[in-house]
Design a protein around this motif. Structure first.
Motif, short mmCIF file in Angstrom:
data_model
loop_
_atom_site.label_atom_id
_atom_site.label_comp_id
_atom_site.label_asym_id
_atom_site.label_seq_id
_atom_site.Cartn_x
_atom_site.Cartn_y
_atom_site.Cartn_z
N VAL A 24 8.79 -10.77 -3.92
CA VAL A 24 8.07 -9.49 -4.03
C VAL A 24 6.71 -9.60 -3.36
N VAL A 25 6.39 -8.59 -2.54
CA VAL A 25 5.11 -8.54 -1.84
C VAL A 25 4.37 -7.27 -2.28
N HIS A 26 3.08 -7.42 -2.53
CA HIS A 26 2.25 -6.27 -2.92
C HIS A 26 1.41 -5.83 -1.72
N VAL A 27 1.37 -4.53 -1.49
CA VAL A 27 0.48 -3.94 -0.49
C VAL A 27 -0.37 -2.90 -1.21
N THR A 28 -1.67 -3.13 -1.25
CA THR A 28 -2.59 -2.22 -1.94
C THR A 28 -3.37 -1.42 -0.91
N TRP A 29 -3.23 -0.11 -0.96
CA TRP A 29 -3.90 0.79 0.00
C TRP A 29 -5.05 1.50 -0.69
N LYS A 30 -6.23 1.47 -0.04
CA LYS A 30 -7.39 2.23 -0.51
C LYS A 30 -7.90 3.11 0.62
N VAL A 31 -8.22 4.34 0.29
CA VAL A 31 -8.78 5.25 1.29
C VAL A 31 -10.25 4.92 1.48
N GLY A 32 -10.79 5.23 2.66
CA GLY A 32 -12.17 4.88 2.93
C GLY A 32 -13.19 5.79 2.28
N ALA A 33 -12.96 7.10 2.32
CA ALA A 33 -13.92 8.07 1.79
C ALA A 33 -13.18 9.21 1.11
#
Length: 210
Positions: A24-33
């Motif tokens: 299992v691989v985790h990819v965490t996405w965060k928006v910039g603004a």
């Protein structure tokens, strides 16, 4: 056409292996603004089109981010724009957790056919709004990559499985920044000790009174 704001704080991506399941691989996405979330919400139909002004500017409201992160359309969008493959085989994605998309991000888990030491991650989030968007990505053992519309794919070594290095909006490692601060403090302390020692060895001579 919706005007985007791709030149502020960049969106980020963190890649890491699951601590308990090596497949299992985790990819965490965060928006910039936060205003990027307004644009994304309009694009997904979560927010109304009339939020776009005649000059192309977007009317941002404080609860836009909450509306976007709570809407099922976000999960569909992330699974359409983030993909993981291992040894050429696709890994099955699932949006596992969604928090504040600026501070905490959305965690997308990908289950691969078997445990692997490397995965290829494709990311094209927000580039469908404007091709100038960039994504600063970090992975295990200090790996880094900048995703763009012309470079949307990268292969990551999962190595020891340690999590991605924390980065600031400018992309500089927080650990490196802290190391620089501590180094400067240590340098000042050493310089002060040397100066004090010199003063003890060479006491100042009093100026004679005429």
């Amino acid at each position: 056409m919706i005007a985007a704001h791709p030149f502020g704080d960049p969106q980020t991506l963190g890649v890491s292996r699951d601590a308990t399941d090596p497949a299992v691989v985790h990819v965490t996405w965060k928006v910039g603004a936060a205003d990027d979330l307004t644009l994304l919400g309009i694009h997904l139909g979560v927010l109304p089109q009339d939020r776009v002004m005649l000059d192309g500017a977007v009317a941002y409201e404080a609860d836009d981010g909450a509306q976007v992160q709570d809407d099922p359309a976000l999960a569909t969008y992330l699974l359409d724009h983030v993909a993981v493959t291992a040894d050429g085989a696709p890994c099955v994605g699932e949006v596992h957790a969604v928090g504040d998309l600026v501070a905490d991000g959305a965690d997308v888990t990908f289950t691969c056919p078997q445990a692997t030491d490397a995965v290829t991650v494709r990311a094209s989030t927000l580039t469908d709004l404007h091709p100038a968007y960039r994504t600063l990505a970090s992975g295990p053992d200090g790996q880094h990559q900048v995703y763009s519309v012309d470079d949307p794919s990268h292969t990551w070594s999962l190595g020891s499985g340690s999590g991605p290095t924390a980065t600031t909006p400018g992309g500089e490692s927080a650990a490196l920044q802290m190391g620089g601060v501590l180094g400067a403090v240590l340098l000042l302390a050493v310089a002060g000790a040397v100066l004090a020692r010199r003063r003890r060895r060479h006491p100042s001579t009093p100026t004679p009174t005429p």
